[in-house]
Write an enzyme that holds these catalytic residues in place. Structure first.
Site, PDB file in Angstrom:
ATOM      1  N   LYS A  41       0.849  -1.200   0.000  1.00 33.04           N
ATOM      2  CA  LYS A  41       0.000   0.000   0.000  1.00 33.04           C
ATOM      3  C   LYS A  41       0.884   1.249   0.000  1.00 33.04           C
ATOM      4  O   LYS A  41       2.088   1.161   0.277  1.00 33.04           O
ATOM      5  CB  LYS A  41      -0.907  -0.028   1.234  1.00 33.04           C
ATOM      6  CG  LYS A  41      -0.141   0.097   2.538  1.00 33.04           C
ATOM      7  CD  LYS A  41      -1.007  -0.239   3.739  1.00 33.04           C
ATOM      8  CE  LYS A  41      -0.210  -0.076   5.026  1.00 33.04           C
ATOM      9  NZ  LYS A  41      -0.865  -0.704   6.168  1.00 33.04           N
ATOM     10  N   TYR A 271      16.352  29.631   9.699  1.00 34.69           N
ATOM     11  CA  TYR A 271      15.176  30.300  10.276  1.00 34.69           C
ATOM     12  C   TYR A 271      15.127  30.162  11.785  1.00 34.69           C
ATOM     13  O   TYR A 271      15.359  29.070  12.319  1.00 34.69           O
ATOM     14  CB  TYR A 271      13.890  29.702   9.695  1.00 34.69           C
ATOM     15  CG  TYR A 271      13.674  30.023   8.248  1.00 34.69           C
ATOM     16  CD1 TYR A 271      13.475  31.342   7.811  1.00 34.69           C
ATOM     17  CD2 TYR A 271      13.658  29.010   7.301  1.00 34.69           C
ATOM     18  CE1 TYR A 271      13.262  31.618   6.476  1.00 34.69           C
ATOM     19  CE2 TYR A 271      13.447  29.287   5.957  1.00 34.69           C
ATOM     20  CZ  TYR A 271      13.257  30.593   5.552  1.00 34.69           C
ATOM     21  OH  TYR A 271      13.055  30.873   4.235  1.00 34.69           O
TER      22      TYR A 271
HETATM   23  C1  PLP Z   1      -0.106  -1.668   6.849  1.00 30.71           C
HETATM   24  C2  PLP Z   1      -0.714  -2.896   7.331  1.00 30.71           C
HETATM   25  C3  PLP Z   1       0.069  -4.050   7.512  1.00 30.71           C
HETATM   26  C4  PLP Z   1       1.557  -4.053   7.410  1.00 30.71           C
HETATM   27  O1  PLP Z   1       2.112  -3.613   8.613  1.00 30.71           O
HETATM   28  P1  PLP Z   1       3.677  -3.507   8.828  1.00 30.71           P
HETATM   29  O2  PLP Z   1       3.827  -3.060  10.231  1.00 30.71           O
HETATM   30  O3  PLP Z   1       4.170  -2.493   7.850  1.00 30.71           O
HETATM   31  O4  PLP Z   1       4.248  -4.853   8.565  1.00 30.71           O
HETATM   32  C5  PLP Z   1      -0.588  -5.214   7.850  1.00 30.71           C
HETATM   33  N1  PLP Z   1      -1.927  -5.240   8.010  1.00 30.71           N
HETATM   34  C6  PLP Z   1      -2.695  -4.152   7.861  1.00 30.71           C
HETATM   35  C7  PLP Z   1      -4.177  -4.249   8.055  1.00 30.71           C
HETATM   36  C8  PLP Z   1      -2.119  -2.939   7.537  1.00 30.71           C
HETATM   37  O5  PLP Z   1      -2.884  -1.846   7.407  1.00 30.71           O
END
Ligand code: PLP
Length: 379
Positions: A41, A271
């Protein structure tokens, strides 16, 4: 990334070999029979959806997982085959699209399951889907005490093929977490109730990277699936899970010194004048900043690698510029010399975990931000 290209001195490089290596390294920690869904994702956590998905498939990942339907469709259009989970589920009006691409939505709402059932009957082949259960993340999913009743409704829908239960751990990666233990027990309990009703639910999944790096005592017995995200990219879900697997950082970000300037004691930098030279030194100006995805919260805290040595970030991170302290570096670096903001330079390395710690965030956010702001090169 759209619009004119970034400063050509800045380079974001993704090492696909490191991702394949990490998959292997993590597999060694899995219970026998467990399979891997590579989580890609958010543009594969900033590393690039299609290149990473293809790498993971080639390296033997049994499945992939994305957040939204459009990401799954994008994978299919790019020719990526095999199971693809949609972790955010769907809206009912998207059921046909998911079915047409053979994507596997993870849902918790009867309206959506009914729409998927209709799509399955329409196409004459059941639509695979999974039931999301909230065992303690407090985000998505049906409550534990309603899950069995829901399962009983779902198995009566002939257009559905329910392949698993899904739940997500809120405190995985922390070896001391009682909450993770309770979530795991609740999930295992549901699975055994489902199996008593003759449902195999063989593709059920609970653990992400944290649940694998810190093995859960009551990890649901295989056959099962783990959803691996951050660790595939070399990141840690929690600093406490360091050292469990030989993980390699897959992303690096380099720039080149734009200027090298003498800075007498008392020089104020950037800044807000939040840094003042205590003694005479040399400052290097790096043409990257928060618009390039570098975290502004790392101001005055991060370090970068120049000629294999660490140079501290001085003053605030600007939109396109940062200033580092070259004092004590011998020979003195020159304009055009390479600066590593993330990744390896010779023997030394700045990991996403380290940069995240300096910035008060998590490696997930570091790679998502850098990946979204820069053109990627692959090695
Ligand atoms: C993002 C996500 C993962 C992966 O988690 P990691 O900590 O990056 O391994 C697994 N399950 C769900 C539902 C997620 O949203």
């Amino acid at each position: 990334m759209s619009g004119p290209a970034q400063n050509p001195d800045n380079r974001l490089t993704v090492n696909l070999g490191a991702i394949a290596h990490n998959l292997e390294a993590l597999r060694a920690l899995l219970p026998r029979g467990a399979r891997v869904a590579g989580v890609v994702k958010a543009d594969a956590y900033g590393h690039g959806l299609v290149p990473v998905a293809s790498t993971l498939k080639q390296a033997g990942a049994e499945a992939l997982a994305v957040a939204a339907l459009v990401e799954g469709e994008h994978l299919r259009k790019a020719g990526v085959e095999g199971p693809v989970y949609l972790l955010l589920g769907l809206r009912p009006d998207q059921a046909r699209r998911a079915a047409a691409r053979d994507l596997i939505p993870v849902c918790a709402d009867m309206d959506i399951f009914r729409a998927l059932d209709a799509a399955g009957r329409e196409r004459g082949r059941p639509v695979p889907c999974q039931l999301k259960v909230d065992t303690g993340m407090g985000r998505l999913g049906v409550a534990v005490d309603q899950a069995v009743e829901m399962l009983e409704q779902l198995i009566r829908l002939p257009g559905l093929e329910l392949t698993g239960l899904v739940s997500h751990l809120a405190t995985a990666g922390d070896p001391a977490s009682d909450h993770a233990r309770r979530q795991t027990a609740a999930f295992a309990g549901l699975l055994s109730q489902a199996r008593q009703r003759g449902l195999a639910l063989a593709d059920s999944s609970l653990a992400g990277s944290g649940g694998v790096l810190v093995p859960l005592r009551q990890m649901p017995s295989p056959p099962c699936l783990v959803r691996l995200g951050v660790a595939l990219y070399g990141g840690l879900p929690d600093p406490a899970s360091a050292g469990r697997a030989d993980l390699q950082g897959a992303m690096s970000f380099t720039s080149r010194l734009l200027a090298v300037r003498r800075a007498p004691a008392g020089t104020l930098v950037s800044y807000g004048c939040t840094w003042r030279a205590k003694r005479d030194t040399w400052l290097g100006v790096v043409p990257a900043g928060y618009s390039d995805g570098y975290p502004r919260s790392a101001s005055n805290r991060a370090r970068m690698l120049v000629n294999g040595r660490l140079a501290p970030l001085r003053g605030r991170v600007c939109m396109n510029l940062m200033v580092i302290d070259l004092g004590g570096l011998d020979p003195l670096p020159r304009p055009g010399d390479s600066v590593t903001l993330l990744g390896r330079q010779g023997e030394a390395e700045i990991s996403a975990n380290q940069l995240a710690a300096w910035a008060g965030t998590i490696p997930y956010e570091i790679t998502c931000s850098l990946g979204a702001a820069n053109q990627r090169r692959y090695i």
